[in-house]
Design an enzyme around this catalytic site. Structure first.
Site, short mmCIF file in Angstrom:
data_model
loop_
_atom_site.label_atom_id
_atom_site.label_comp_id
_atom_site.label_asym_id
_atom_site.label_seq_id
_atom_site.Cartn_x
_atom_site.Cartn_y
_atom_site.Cartn_z
N HIS A 78 -10.28 -5.40 -3.55
CA HIS A 78 -8.98 -5.75 -2.97
C HIS A 78 -9.16 -6.05 -1.50
O HIS A 78 -10.14 -5.63 -0.87
CB HIS A 78 -7.98 -4.60 -3.16
CG HIS A 78 -8.46 -3.29 -2.61
ND1 HIS A 78 -9.33 -2.49 -3.30
CD2 HIS A 78 -8.22 -2.67 -1.43
CE1 HIS A 78 -9.60 -1.41 -2.58
NE2 HIS A 78 -8.94 -1.49 -1.44
N ASP B 21 0.85 -1.19 0.00
CA ASP B 21 0.00 0.00 0.00
C ASP B 21 0.89 1.25 0.00
O ASP B 21 1.89 1.32 0.73
CB ASP B 21 -0.90 -0.01 1.24
CG ASP B 21 -2.07 0.95 1.11
OD1 ASP B 21 -3.22 0.50 1.03
OD2 ASP B 21 -1.81 2.19 1.07
N GLY C 232 -15.66 3.26 3.34
CA GLY C 232 -14.30 3.79 3.28
C GLY C 232 -13.56 3.41 2.02
O GLY C 232 -12.40 3.77 1.84
N GLN C 233 -14.22 2.64 1.14
CA GLN C 233 -13.54 2.24 -0.11
C GLN C 233 -13.26 3.48 -0.96
O GLN C 233 -14.13 4.33 -1.14
CB GLN C 233 -14.42 1.26 -0.91
CG GLN C 233 -13.72 0.70 -2.13
CD GLN C 233 -14.57 -0.35 -2.88
OE1 GLN C 233 -15.75 -0.53 -2.57
NE2 GLN C 233 -13.96 -1.01 -3.84
N ASN D 247 -12.96 -3.11 2.21
CA ASN D 247 -14.00 -2.08 2.18
C ASN D 247 -14.84 -2.28 0.91
O ASN D 247 -14.28 -2.49 -0.17
CB ASN D 247 -13.36 -0.69 2.18
CG ASN D 247 -12.57 -0.43 3.44
OD1 ASN D 247 -13.01 -0.76 4.54
ND2 ASN D 247 -11.38 0.14 3.30
N HIS E 188 -7.08 -5.74 2.14
CA HIS E 188 -5.92 -5.22 2.87
C HIS E 188 -5.36 -6.33 3.75
O HIS E 188 -6.11 -7.01 4.45
CB HIS E 188 -6.32 -4.05 3.78
CG HIS E 188 -6.84 -2.85 3.04
ND1 HIS E 188 -6.08 -1.73 2.82
CD2 HIS E 188 -8.06 -2.61 2.49
CE1 HIS E 188 -6.80 -0.84 2.15
NE2 HIS E 188 -8.01 -1.34 1.95
P1 5GP Z 1 -9.67 1.30 0.01
O1 5GP Z 1 -9.85 2.55 0.82
O2 5GP Z 1 -10.28 1.43 -1.36
O3 5GP Z 1 -10.12 0.07 0.74
O4 5GP Z 1 -8.12 1.12 -0.14
C1 5GP Z 1 -7.39 1.65 -1.20
C2 5GP Z 1 -5.94 1.62 -0.77
O5 5GP Z 1 -5.15 1.83 -1.92
C3 5GP Z 1 -5.58 2.72 0.23
O6 5GP Z 1 -5.09 2.13 1.43
C4 5GP Z 1 -4.51 3.55 -0.50
O7 5GP Z 1 -3.48 3.93 0.36
C5 5GP Z 1 -4.04 2.59 -1.58
N1 5GP Z 1 -3.63 3.24 -2.81
C6 5GP Z 1 -4.26 4.23 -3.47
N2 5GP Z 1 -3.61 4.55 -4.61
C7 5GP Z 1 -2.53 3.72 -4.67
C8 5GP Z 1 -1.47 3.55 -5.62
O8 5GP Z 1 -1.38 4.22 -6.64
N3 5GP Z 1 -0.55 2.59 -5.34
C9 5GP Z 1 -0.62 1.80 -4.22
N4 5GP Z 1 0.34 0.89 -4.05
N5 5GP Z 1 -1.60 1.93 -3.31
C10 5GP Z 1 -2.54 2.88 -3.52
#
Ligand code: 5GP
Ligand code: ZN
Length: 112
Positions: free
Chosen positions: A100, A31, A93-94, A87, A102
């Site tokens: 994906h 991340d 919070g997505q 999420n 975490h």
């Molecule tokens: P969500 O909030 O959708 O469950 O998680 C998305 C995650 O993707 C976040 O923890 C954020 O830090 C990560 N993220 C967003 N953009 C990028 C990126 O360009 N590269 C990587 N490696 N992680 C990302």
């Protein structure tokens, strides 16, 4: 593949990322903004916006995502404890709408 999707671009290597593991169906990246000492994202290569977008026929792929978590745990130290979080939907919070999971480890994760 969805043109505007950042994770599809990462999967296709059109934007860089730190890749931890990769196979035919799944990629694991670090991340970019880690919330724990170990913070990986387990991502199916096929684009789904979230779990609600998964068909019953994807049961095999769903299992592969969990088995990838098990594989990642082999490289953890100590008790090899980890947490999985997914999420699903903006209100949860997505913020990246490519499904994906975490994978978090490396510190006490008691507040939930
Ligand atoms: P969500 O909030 O959708 O469950 O998680 C998305 C995650 O993707 C976040 O923890 C954020 O830090 C990560 N993220 C967003 N953009 C990028 C990126 O360009 N590269 C990587 N490696 N992680 C990302
Ligand atoms: Zn995508």
């Amino acid at each position: 593949m969805q043109d505007s999707c950042i994770f599809c671009k990462i999967i296709n290597k059109t934007i860089p990322s730190s890749i931890i593991k990769e196979n035919e169906d799944v990629i694991v990246i670090k991340d970019l903004y880690p919330k724990a000492p170990v913070h990986y994202l387990i991502i199916p290569k096929k684009h789904f916006s979230d779990i609600k977008d998964l068909e019953d026929s994807e049961i095999n792929l769903a299992g592969k995502l969990l088995l990838m978590a098990k594989e990642l745990s082999h490289d953890l130290s100590g008790s090899r404890a980890f947490r999985l979080v997914s999420n699903n939907g903006k209100e949860s919070g997505q913020c990246v709408f490519h499904f994906h999971i975490h994978f978090l480890s490396g510190k006490q994760l008691l507040d939930f």
